[in-house]
Design a protein around this motif. Structure first.
Motif, PDB file in Angstrom:
ATOM      1  N   PRO A 386     -78.782 -65.435  75.612  1.00  0.00           N
ATOM      2  CA  PRO A 386     -78.667 -66.628  76.465  1.00  0.00           C
ATOM      3  C   PRO A 386     -78.669 -66.247  77.940  1.00  0.00           C
ATOM      4  O   PRO A 386     -78.235 -65.167  78.321  1.00  0.00           O
ATOM      5  CB  PRO A 386     -77.331 -67.235  76.038  1.00  0.00           C
ATOM      6  N   ILE A 387     -79.181 -67.171  78.771  1.00  0.00           N
ATOM      7  CA  ILE A 387     -79.277 -66.931  80.214  1.00  0.00           C
ATOM      8  C   ILE A 387     -78.484 -67.998  80.946  1.00  0.00           C
ATOM      9  O   ILE A 387     -78.641 -69.197  80.674  1.00  0.00           O
ATOM     10  CB  ILE A 387     -80.749 -66.953  80.674  1.00  0.00           C
ATOM     11  N   LEU A 388     -77.630 -67.568  81.849  1.00  0.00           N
ATOM     12  CA  LEU A 388     -76.877 -68.483  82.696  1.00  0.00           C
ATOM     13  C   LEU A 388     -77.583 -68.569  84.035  1.00  0.00           C
ATOM     14  O   LEU A 388     -77.821 -67.541  84.676  1.00  0.00           O
ATOM     15  CB  LEU A 388     -75.433 -67.995  82.880  1.00  0.00           C
ATOM     16  N   HIS A 389     -77.909 -69.763  84.469  1.00  0.00           N
ATOM     17  CA  HIS A 389     -78.670 -69.910  85.712  1.00  0.00           C
ATOM     18  C   HIS A 389     -77.853 -69.509  86.918  1.00  0.00           C
ATOM     19  O   HIS A 389     -78.278 -68.725  87.757  1.00  0.00           O
ATOM     20  CB  HIS A 389     -79.171 -71.358  85.857  1.00  0.00           C
ATOM     21  N   GLY A 390     -76.662 -70.054  87.065  1.00  0.00           N
ATOM     22  CA  GLY A 390     -75.737 -69.639  88.120  1.00  0.00           C
ATOM     23  C   GLY A 390     -75.898 -70.353  89.444  1.00  0.00           C
ATOM     24  O   GLY A 390     -75.032 -70.221  90.308  1.00  0.00           O
ATOM     25  N   ASP A 391     -76.987 -71.094  89.664  1.00  0.00           N
ATOM     26  CA  ASP A 391     -77.169 -71.778  90.947  1.00  0.00           C
ATOM     27  C   ASP A 391     -78.002 -73.048  90.748  1.00  0.00           C
ATOM     28  O   ASP A 391     -79.022 -73.256  91.391  1.00  0.00           O
ATOM     29  CB  ASP A 391     -77.851 -70.853  91.954  1.00  0.00           C
ATOM     30  N   VAL A 392     -77.518 -73.900  89.833  1.00  0.00           N
ATOM     31  CA  VAL A 392     -78.211 -75.161  89.561  1.00  0.00           C
ATOM     32  C   VAL A 392     -77.971 -76.119  90.727  1.00  0.00           C
ATOM     33  O   VAL A 392     -76.827 -76.384  91.094  1.00  0.00           O
ATOM     34  CB  VAL A 392     -77.716 -75.794  88.245  1.00  0.00           C
ATOM     35  N   LYS A 393     -79.048 -76.613  91.325  1.00  0.00           N
ATOM     36  CA  LYS A 393     -78.964 -77.582  92.416  1.00  0.00           C
ATOM     37  C   LYS A 393     -80.323 -78.243  92.576  1.00  0.00           C
ATOM     38  O   LYS A 393     -81.333 -77.768  92.027  1.00  0.00           O
ATOM     39  CB  LYS A 393     -78.554 -76.899  93.723  1.00  0.00           C
ATOM     40  N   SER A 448     -70.314 -73.635  83.728  1.00  0.00           N
ATOM     41  CA  SER A 448     -70.500 -73.657  85.183  1.00  0.00           C
ATOM     42  C   SER A 448     -71.821 -74.325  85.541  1.00  0.00           C
ATOM     43  O   SER A 448     -71.909 -75.104  86.487  1.00  0.00           O
ATOM     44  CB  SER A 448     -70.468 -72.231  85.751  1.00  0.00           C
ATOM     45  N   ASP A 449     -72.871 -74.032  84.740  1.00  0.00           N
ATOM     46  CA  ASP A 449     -74.156 -74.707  84.945  1.00  0.00           C
ATOM     47  C   ASP A 449     -74.040 -76.203  84.662  1.00  0.00           C
ATOM     48  O   ASP A 449     -74.689 -77.028  85.315  1.00  0.00           O
ATOM     49  CB  ASP A 449     -75.223 -74.092  84.044  1.00  0.00           C
ATOM     50  N   VAL A 450     -73.191 -76.557  83.661  1.00  0.00           N
ATOM     51  CA  VAL A 450     -73.008 -77.972  83.330  1.00  0.00           C
ATOM     52  C   VAL A 450     -72.414 -78.721  84.519  1.00  0.00           C
ATOM     53  O   VAL A 450     -72.848 -79.829  84.853  1.00  0.00           O
ATOM     54  CB  VAL A 450     -72.114 -78.128  82.078  1.00  0.00           C
ATOM     55  N   TYR A 451     -71.406 -78.130  85.166  1.00  0.00           N
ATOM     56  CA  TYR A 451     -70.788 -78.783  86.321  1.00  0.00           C
ATOM     57  C   TYR A 451     -71.825 -78.994  87.429  1.00  0.00           C
ATOM     58  O   TYR A 451     -71.932 -80.086  87.989  1.00  0.00           O
ATOM     59  CB  TYR A 451     -69.628 -77.940  86.856  1.00  0.00           C
ATOM     60  N   SER A 452     -72.597 -77.952  87.730  1.00  0.00           N
ATOM     61  CA  SER A 452     -73.602 -78.061  88.795  1.00  0.00           C
ATOM     62  C   SER A 452     -74.647 -79.109  88.456  1.00  0.00           C
ATOM     63  O   SER A 452     -75.098 -79.870  89.324  1.00  0.00           O
ATOM     64  CB  SER A 452     -74.270 -76.700  89.018  1.00  0.00           C
ATOM     65  N   PHE A 453     -75.002 -79.184  87.167  1.00  0.00           N
ATOM     66  CA  PHE A 453     -75.967 -80.212  86.767  1.00  0.00           C
ATOM     67  C   PHE A 453     -75.373 -81.609  86.947  1.00  0.00           C
ATOM     68  O   PHE A 453     -76.097 -82.556  87.296  1.00  0.00           O
ATOM     69  CB  PHE A 453     -76.393 -80.014  85.310  1.00  0.00           C
ATOM     70  N   GLY A 454     -74.081 -81.750  86.722  1.00  0.00           N
ATOM     71  CA  GLY A 454     -73.437 -83.040  86.940  1.00  0.00           C
ATOM     72  C   GLY A 454     -73.587 -83.503  88.379  1.00  0.00           C
ATOM     73  O   GLY A 454     -73.766 -84.702  88.643  1.00  0.00           O
ATOM     74  N   VAL A 455     -73.515 -82.564  89.331  1.00  0.00           N
ATOM     75  CA  VAL A 455     -73.695 -82.920  90.735  1.00  0.00           C
ATOM     76  C   VAL A 455     -75.139 -83.379  90.981  1.00  0.00           C
ATOM     77  O   VAL A 455     -75.389 -84.341  91.716  1.00  0.00           O
ATOM     78  CB  VAL A 455     -73.340 -81.728  91.648  1.00  0.00           C
TER      79      VAL A 455
END
Length: 592
Positions: A386-393, A448-455
């Motif tokens: 699995p890959i975590l993006h880390g900077d979803v915006k 963490s990616d889920v939170y950023s996607f929520g924004v």
């Protein structure tokens, strides 16, 4: 111009004196340069008809005198010259005179253009302008002698015959205007000249040799550095894996290729700047467009060692909503990544550009959110590992001409390790999108990616930026402002006016509720990206069914939705959108 002079005295007795020519027995005048002619007259001194001769006055006697034009410094007056021929006898009838003359009143340049009147007739003659600027003179050129004013008047001088001593006896050869000594020994100073020339040549050769050696060593040093960087970034492992997995479409680029593709990384080719690097637009030799990311730095030595392996894993991602990694450049200190080029900008520009969210329908926004969520769900659940993006915006989501979303920029991405203790990393990301739990624990997880996607979902709902430094302190963070509105049951106050008028309120509330779940402070309470994508997919289908309910008869709706109660179909036909939404949602839930 004429000068009239008379020799007269103040008394009846001559007082001529040796060495003086002041009017008594002798007078003189200087001839000026602007005289055009010269004439001498002897006139009576006055009306008394007294003439002075030989020191006495005689009535009616003829006055005897003479005049001469000569060089002033060559004449010294003597009283013995009076009434005698002594001066003539001493000089034998010839006196020195300086003639300073020129031809015409034109310069050489002007006179030479008039062939008929040009005075320098000899082929070996040259023209010289007068020193006072008026007229010109002719001379024979060097090596010739004679009369330059006559045709063929200047003749060659035979230096070998007339020179004393001869230039090189027995070896001299006369040449037109010159001579040569083919067997002549070099002059005594030639040895010094040869020595100086030899030393100069030697110094130049040494300097060139040192420069070439330095350049070769520097080039070799640079090649060694590039090779070291290539190995340090896992290049050998990457090459080995590429050879085993043919058809991956992943390439290793040379630094020179990317420099040429971006016109030496010109500022005019910058597509964007971020915390992890700068992205440039490039054109390869075959004309294909690429996006090149120059990263700022590598996080640590371990990441450098694993970089090649991670690049190969990222290159194998094949999802229509994830930007394709075409290759990388490993021979630089910090690797450069090469992606496919998406030409129509970012979601951030789409929402917050000059036109803002104007005329962007809710269906388009929901579709963008769905495709972005599906891309992240693929990274979390289907990539191996699995890959975590880390900077979803929003600025890391690209849009094509059909508004299809493409998730990009994996500069902050990490491969999710099996050992949870390895999740510790430096805090990274973008203000306004950062997971509060991650900021406290430094544990980067899929939530963490889920939170950023929520924004990002909030940006699509509200048309507002994630963080606004210019706003009031309690309204700077979009997520806090939204959560407060949800708590106070006034969520519609923050929804974009552009979509409130043409969208079902219930659907808007459903999407807002999903965004709230993504923004939970505790990560475990947040849904997974797969759940988020599935929920958005269901809402998108519901919205498609709600577009034209009045035009569909119950039989069409029953065929579309499957078996349902008569009451449900009646509610759909009445146009009760809120009720219809719940019915369709319930049917979709039952299908699951």
């Amino acid at each position: 111009m004429q000068n009239v002079l008379g020799c007269r005295t103040q008394s009846n007795i001559l007082t001529a004196r040796n060495g003086f020519c002041d009017g008594d027995g002798c007078c003189q005048v200087a001839l000026t340069s602007n005289m055009s002619d010269y004439d001498v007259n002897f006139n009576p001194m006055d009306n008394t008809t007294e003439y002075y001769t030989n020191g006495s006055s005689t009535d009616g006697a003829e006055y005897c005198g003479y005049a001469v034009m000569m060089e002033a410094t060559a004449f010294q007056f003597r009283t013995a010259y009076l009434n005698t021929t002594l001066f003539w006898d001493e000089n034998t009838g010839r006196v020195p005179v300086i003639l300073n003359w020129v031809v015409g009143d034109e310069t050489c340049d002007a006179a030479s253009k008039k062939v008929d009147s040009y005075a320098c007739r000899s082929n070996n003659s040259k023209c010289i302008d007068s020193s006072n600027g008026i007229g010109y003179l002719c001379n024979c050129t060097d090596g010739y002698d004679g009369n330059p004013y006559l045709t063929d008047g200047c003749q060659d001088i035979d230096e070998c015959a007339v020179n004393v001593p001869r230039p090189c006896p027995g070896h001299c050869t006369n040449m037109p205007g010159n001579y040569s000594c083919p067997d002549e020994k070099p002059p005594s100073y030639s040895g010094t000249v040869v020595l100086v020339v030899g030393l100069s040549t030697g110094v130049v050769i040494v300097v060139i040799s040192i420069t070439c050696t330095y350049l070769i060593l520097e080039r070799k040093k640079l090649a060694n550095i590039k090779h070291k960087n290539f190995q340090q970034h896992g290049g050998m492992l990457l090459l080995q894996e590429i050879s085993l997995k043919q058809g991956t479409g992943f390439s290793i680029f040379r630094e020179a290729e990317l420099i040429e593709a971006t016109d030496k990384f010109s500022d005019k080719n910058i597509l964007g700047r971020g915390g992890h690097g700068t992205v440039y637009k490039g054109t390869l030799k075959d004309g294909s467009m690429i996006a090149i990311k120059r990263c700022v730095s590598m996080a640590n030595e371990q990441q450098k060692k694993e970089f090649g392996k991670e690049m190969l894993i990222l290159s194998q991602i094949n999802h229509k909503n994830i930007v394709k990694l075409l290759g990388c450049c490993l021979e630089v200190e910090v690797p450069m990544l090469v992606y496919e080029f998406i030409p129509n900008g970012t979601l951030f520009q789409f929402i917050h550009g000059d036109n803002g969210c104007y005329n962007i329908p809710f269906s388009t926004r929901l579709h963008i959110a769905l495709e972005s969520a599906q891309a992240l769900a693929y990274l979390h659940s289907w990539a191996s590992p699995p890959i975590l993006h880390g900077d979803v915006k929003s600025s890391n989501i690209l849009l094509d001409e059909n508004f299809a979303a493409t998730v990009s920029d994996f500069g902050a991405s990490i491969l999710a390790p099996a050992d949870k203790s390895q999740f510790m990393t430096l805090v990274q990301g973008t203000c306004g999108y950062l997971d509060p739990e991650y900021m406290q624990t430094c544990h980067l997880t899929d939530k963490s990616d889920v939170y950023s996607f929520g924004v990002v979902l909030l940006e699509l709902l509200t048309g507002k930026a994630a963080f606004n430094l210019e706003g009031p302190e309690n309204e700077r963070s979009l997520s806090l402002r939204f959560l407060n509105a949800m708590k106070e049951d006034r969520v519609m106050d923050v929804i974009d006016d552009q979509i409130k008028s043409d969208s079902d309120t219930g659907l808007l509330e459903e999407v807002a509720e999903l965004a709230k779940q993504c923004l939970e402070m505790v990560g475990e309470r947040r849904p997974s990206m797969s759940d988020v994508a599935e929920k958005l997919d269901r809402l998108s289908k519901v919205m498609q069914h709600l577009w034209v309910p009045a035009q569909r008869d119950p039989e069409e709706m029953e065929s579309l939705l499957g078996e349902s109660s008569v009451a449900s179909l009646e509610m759909i036909s009445t146009g009760n959108f809120s009720m219809e939404r719940r019915i369709v949602q319930g049917l979709l839930e039952s299908e699951r």
